[in-house]
Design a protein around this motif. Structure first.
Motif, PDB file in Angstrom:
ATOM      1  N   GLY A 247       0.821  -1.200   0.000  1.00  0.00           N
ATOM      2  CA  GLY A 247       0.000   0.000   0.000  1.00  0.00           C
ATOM      3  C   GLY A 247       0.855   1.250   0.000  1.00  0.00           C
ATOM      4  N   ILE A 248       0.351   2.285  -0.676  1.00  0.00           N
ATOM      5  CA  ILE A 248       1.004   3.596  -0.683  1.00  0.00           C
ATOM      6  C   ILE A 248      -0.046   4.649  -0.383  1.00  0.00           C
ATOM      7  CG2 ILE A 248       1.976   5.407  -2.177  1.00  0.00           C
ATOM      8  CD1 ILE A 248       3.659   3.353  -3.539  1.00  0.00           C
ATOM      9  N   LEU A 249       0.288   5.544   0.529  1.00  0.00           N
ATOM     10  CA  LEU A 249      -0.533   6.721   0.782  1.00  0.00           C
ATOM     11  C   LEU A 249       0.314   7.943   0.460  1.00  0.00           C
ATOM     12  CD1 LEU A 249      -3.318   7.694   1.966  1.00  0.00           C
ATOM     13  CD2 LEU A 249      -2.022   8.228   4.030  1.00  0.00           C
ATOM     14  N   THR A 250      -0.190   8.803  -0.423  1.00  0.00           N
ATOM     15  CA  THR A 250       0.531  10.012  -0.824  1.00  0.00           C
ATOM     16  C   THR A 250      -0.286  11.245  -0.474  1.00  0.00           C
ATOM     17  OG1 THR A 250       1.837   9.005  -2.599  1.00  0.00           O
ATOM     18  CG2 THR A 250       1.332  11.341  -2.830  1.00  0.00           C
ATOM     19  N   THR A 251       0.386  12.237   0.081  1.00  0.00           N
ATOM     20  CA  THR A 251      -0.229  13.532   0.357  1.00  0.00           C
ATOM     21  C   THR A 251       0.510  14.600  -0.430  1.00  0.00           C
ATOM     22  OG1 THR A 251      -0.830  12.834   2.592  1.00  0.00           O
ATOM     23  CG2 THR A 251      -0.885  15.189   2.140  1.00  0.00           C
ATOM     24  N   LEU A 252      -0.243  15.373  -1.222  1.00  0.00           N
ATOM     25  CA  LEU A 252       0.313  16.421  -2.080  1.00  0.00           C
ATOM     26  C   LEU A 252      -0.102  17.782  -1.565  1.00  0.00           C
ATOM     27  CD1 LEU A 252      -0.767  14.451  -5.162  1.00  0.00           C
ATOM     28  CD2 LEU A 252       1.584  15.270  -4.992  1.00  0.00           C
ATOM     29  N   TYR A 253       0.854  18.693  -1.528  1.00  0.00           N
ATOM     30  CA  TYR A 253       0.589  20.071  -1.117  1.00  0.00           C
ATOM     31  C   TYR A 253       0.773  20.959  -2.342  1.00  0.00           C
ATOM     32  CZ  TYR A 253       1.307  17.743   3.323  1.00  0.00           C
ATOM     33  OH  TYR A 253       1.229  16.859   4.379  1.00  0.00           O
ATOM     34  N   LEU A 254      -0.334  21.554  -2.808  1.00  0.00           N
ATOM     35  CA  LEU A 254      -0.358  22.259  -4.084  1.00  0.00           C
ATOM     36  C   LEU A 254      -0.834  23.693  -3.900  1.00  0.00           C
ATOM     37  CD1 LEU A 254      -2.203  19.362  -5.938  1.00  0.00           C
ATOM     38  CD2 LEU A 254       0.279  19.724  -5.865  1.00  0.00           C
ATOM     39  N   ALA A 255      -0.361  24.567  -4.775  1.00  0.00           N
ATOM     40  CA  ALA A 255      -0.746  25.983  -4.723  1.00  0.00           C
ATOM     41  C   ALA A 255      -1.754  26.271  -5.833  1.00  0.00           C
ATOM     42  CB  ALA A 255       0.479  26.875  -4.888  1.00  0.00           C
ATOM     43  N   PRO A 256      -3.006  26.610  -5.490  1.00  0.00           N
ATOM     44  CA  PRO A 256      -3.996  26.950  -6.523  1.00  0.00           C
ATOM     45  C   PRO A 256      -3.599  28.220  -7.272  1.00  0.00           C
ATOM     46  CG  PRO A 256      -5.071  26.480  -4.421  1.00  0.00           C
ATOM     47  CD  PRO A 256      -3.598  26.604  -4.148  1.00  0.00           C
ATOM     48  N   GLU A 257      -3.957  28.272  -8.547  1.00  0.00           N
ATOM     49  CA  GLU A 257      -3.690  29.479  -9.338  1.00  0.00           C
ATOM     50  C   GLU A 257      -4.535  30.648  -8.839  1.00  0.00           C
ATOM     51  OE1 GLU A 257      -1.604  30.453 -11.442  1.00  0.00           O
ATOM     52  OE2 GLU A 257      -0.718  28.720 -12.442  1.00  0.00           O
ATOM     53  N   LYS A 258      -5.748  30.363  -8.371  1.00  0.00           N
ATOM     54  CA  LYS A 258      -6.638  31.419  -7.896  1.00  0.00           C
ATOM     55  C   LYS A 258      -6.651  31.450  -6.375  1.00  0.00           C
ATOM     56  CE  LYS A 258      -9.729  31.333 -11.912  1.00  0.00           C
ATOM     57  NZ  LYS A 258     -11.127  31.115 -12.376  1.00  0.00           N
ATOM     58  N   HIS A 259      -6.456  32.623  -5.824  1.00  0.00           N
ATOM     59  CA  HIS A 259      -6.479  32.797  -4.375  1.00  0.00           C
ATOM     60  C   HIS A 259      -7.902  32.602  -3.857  1.00  0.00           C
ATOM     61  CE1 HIS A 259      -5.253  34.279  -0.478  1.00  0.00           C
ATOM     62  NE2 HIS A 259      -6.232  35.160  -0.486  1.00  0.00           N
ATOM     63  N   PHE A 260      -8.038  31.951  -2.710  1.00  0.00           N
ATOM     64  CA  PHE A 260      -9.361  31.796  -2.107  1.00  0.00           C
ATOM     65  C   PHE A 260      -9.300  32.258  -0.647  1.00  0.00           C
ATOM     66  CE2 PHE A 260      -7.105  27.872  -1.398  1.00  0.00           C
ATOM     67  CZ  PHE A 260      -7.465  27.446  -0.132  1.00  0.00           C
ATOM     68  N   SER A 261     -10.000  33.346  -0.364  1.00  0.00           N
ATOM     69  CA  SER A 261     -10.012  33.884   1.000  1.00  0.00           C
ATOM     70  C   SER A 261     -11.425  33.963   1.565  1.00  0.00           C
ATOM     71  CB  SER A 261      -9.368  35.271   1.031  1.00  0.00           C
ATOM     72  OG  SER A 261     -10.038  36.148   0.145  1.00  0.00           O
ATOM     73  N   THR A 262     -12.410  33.845   0.686  1.00  0.00           N
ATOM     74  CA  THR A 262     -13.799  33.889   1.138  1.00  0.00           C
ATOM     75  C   THR A 262     -14.447  32.530   0.928  1.00  0.00           C
ATOM     76  OG1 THR A 262     -14.719  34.524  -1.010  1.00  0.00           O
ATOM     77  CG2 THR A 262     -13.902  36.310   0.418  1.00  0.00           C
ATOM     78  N   ASP A 314      -7.160  24.231   2.325  1.00  0.00           N
ATOM     79  CA  ASP A 314      -6.712  24.730   3.628  1.00  0.00           C
ATOM     80  C   ASP A 314      -6.787  26.260   3.619  1.00  0.00           C
ATOM     81  OD1 ASP A 314      -5.394  25.510   5.942  1.00  0.00           O
ATOM     82  OD2 ASP A 314      -3.878  23.929   5.802  1.00  0.00           O
ATOM     83  N   HIS A 315      -7.786  26.821   4.297  1.00  0.00           N
ATOM     84  CA  HIS A 315      -7.990  28.272   4.297  1.00  0.00           C
ATOM     85  C   HIS A 315      -6.846  29.005   4.988  1.00  0.00           C
ATOM     86  CE1 HIS A 315     -12.205  28.473   2.774  1.00  0.00           C
ATOM     87  NE2 HIS A 315     -12.195  27.204   3.163  1.00  0.00           N
ATOM     88  N   ARG A 316      -6.217  28.388   5.967  1.00  0.00           N
ATOM     89  CA  ARG A 316      -5.145  29.068   6.699  1.00  0.00           C
ATOM     90  C   ARG A 316      -3.904  29.264   5.842  1.00  0.00           C
ATOM     91  NH1 ARG A 316      -2.623  27.279  10.600  1.00  0.00           N
ATOM     92  NH2 ARG A 316      -2.671  25.113   9.908  1.00  0.00           N
ATOM     93  N   THR A 317      -3.546  28.246   5.065  1.00  0.00           N
ATOM     94  CA  THR A 317      -2.309  28.320   4.274  1.00  0.00           C
ATOM     95  C   THR A 317      -2.555  28.689   2.817  1.00  0.00           C
ATOM     96  OG1 THR A 317      -2.402  25.972   3.680  1.00  0.00           O
ATOM     97  CG2 THR A 317      -1.269  26.552   5.744  1.00  0.00           C
ATOM     98  N   GLY A 318      -3.813  28.614   2.379  1.00  0.00           N
ATOM     99  CA  GLY A 318      -4.112  28.892   0.984  1.00  0.00           C
ATOM    100  C   GLY A 318      -3.723  27.761   0.060  1.00  0.00           C
ATOM    101  N   ARG A 319      -3.459  26.588   0.619  1.00  0.00           N
ATOM    102  CA  ARG A 319      -3.028  25.447  -0.199  1.00  0.00           C
ATOM    103  C   ARG A 319      -4.168  24.462  -0.454  1.00  0.00           C
ATOM    104  NH1 ARG A 319       2.017  23.935  -1.583  1.00  0.00           N
ATOM    105  NH2 ARG A 319       3.723  25.316  -0.982  1.00  0.00           N
TER     106      ARG A 319
END
Length: 354
Positions: A247-262, A314-319
């Motif tokens: 088994g493999i579990l992968t977690t990816l941390y990605l930066a969206p092109e569009k900012h989301f704050s609301t 993730d609203h705190r990090t924007g990721r």
């Protein structure tokens, strides 16, 4: 009844080879006619793998020493379940003898002999074949796989990274920079070998990173991400060994092109991600997009050719956090190779895999 396709496995005694044996013995459209292993030459499948002893063929089919000319007479499609650097020694003559080849090693995954040497520390043994090999990720390269004679089946980690990430890159939903991937793999990913690092006492009750900062699989991950992004992509990748069999579990941390704050912006981004994955995988039998609160779990994919994918904003990090789970030996190796074979031979893609 249609005539069955004769297939063989070179290196059938390793974990991936054993899984190929399991899948192919019960496949409705193929006949397993050759299995090779220097270590077990002369012994039957039932002797080496008693779990298959209830199948009549396992008592008749014997392991042999690998010989390309003999294999080409016994089978029209050959799986190579061998270490990198060794597969090419068999792929070249088998292709010349008219066989179709599906290679589970890294020998034909990269399009650059220079990058291969950089990551695998030796010259490529058959660089002339790199231009014609097809990367065997069915959900991405299905049309090319149909016409191929040489398939380079992807690595287990790359499968767990690429299937969740490629659609988002192609759709412009995420940036191609700053990608971080953390993966955890069961011990079978190291192969069937006797080394201190993989003894039970060393692995049990232990979690450890390895291959840092430049694991070999980075080469094919970055190659395929760069194709999707139409620009060079460099990522941070950290694999970990965990005390489970498979088994493999992968977690990816990605930066969206569009900012989301609301809330509205986050909801819109979630709709775009959902639509993106639905467009890519709604009709894919082996990709399961999770909904609601469900998250990927290796126990739900072990022994199957399925990859699970889920995401959270993730609203705190924007990721954007994207997660996947797969069986490293099935979807990450042998099952995916059989999936490619089904496409090559015109069989139903799920044949022998459900």
């Amino acid at each position: 009844m249609d005539k069955k396709v004769k297939v063989g496995i070179v290196g059938a005694s390793g974990y991936s080879g054993e899984e190929l044996v399991r899948l192919l013995l019960s496949h409705p459209h193929v006949e397993l006619t050759a299995v090779t292993s220097r270590q077990y030459a002369g012994q039957t499948l039932a002797q080496v793998f008693p779990k298959f002893g209830h199948l009549p063929q396992s008592k008749q089919l014997r392991f042999t020493e690998p010989n390309s000319e003999l294999l080409a007479k016994q089978a029209q499609l050959i799986f190579l379940a061998l270490p990198h650097g060794v597969s090419a020694e068999y792929a070249v003559p088998l292709l010349q003898l008219g066989c179709q080849v599906i290679d589970l090693s890294a020998d034909f995954r990269l399009k650059s002999a220079e990058i291969y040497k950089e990551f695998y520390a030796h010259d490529h043994p058959a660089p002339e074949l790199l231009a014609t090999s097809v990367y065997g990720l069915p959900e991405v390269y299905r049309s090319a796989i149909k016409k191929a004679t040489l398939i380079a089946s992807p690595g287990c980690y790359p499968t767990s990274v690429l299937l969740p990430t490629l659609p988002l890159l192609r759709a412009g939903i995420i940036k191609h920079t700053g990608i971080i991937a953390d993966s955890m793999s069961g011990v079978s990913g190291a192969g069937r070998k006797a080394e201190v690092d993989y003894l039970f006492v060393e692995c049990n009750e232990s979690v450890r990173p390895y291959g840092i900062p430049k694991h070999r699989h980075l080469s094919e991950i970055e190659q395929e991400l760069s194709v999707a992004a139409s620009t060079p992509v460099v990522i941070q990748f950290t694999p970990h060994l965990i005390p489970i069999n498979r088994g493999i579990l992968t977690t990816l941390y990605l930066a969206p092109e569009k900012h989301f704050s609301t809330v509205a912006e986050a909801e819109e981004l979630n709709r775009q991600i959902t639509a993106c994955y639905q467009a890519a995988y709604a009709n894919e039998p082996f990709v399961r997009i999770l909904e609601g609160k469900a998250l990927p779990d290796t126990k739900n994919v072990t022994g199957t050719n399925v990859i699970e994918i889920a995401w959270r904003l993730d609203h705190r990090t924007g990721r954007l956090i994207v997660m996947s789970a797969e069986d490293n030996i099935v979807k990450g190796a042998s099952g995916q190779a059989v999936q490619s074979m089904n496409i090559m031979c015109g069989f139903p893609e799920t044949a022998g895999l459900l």
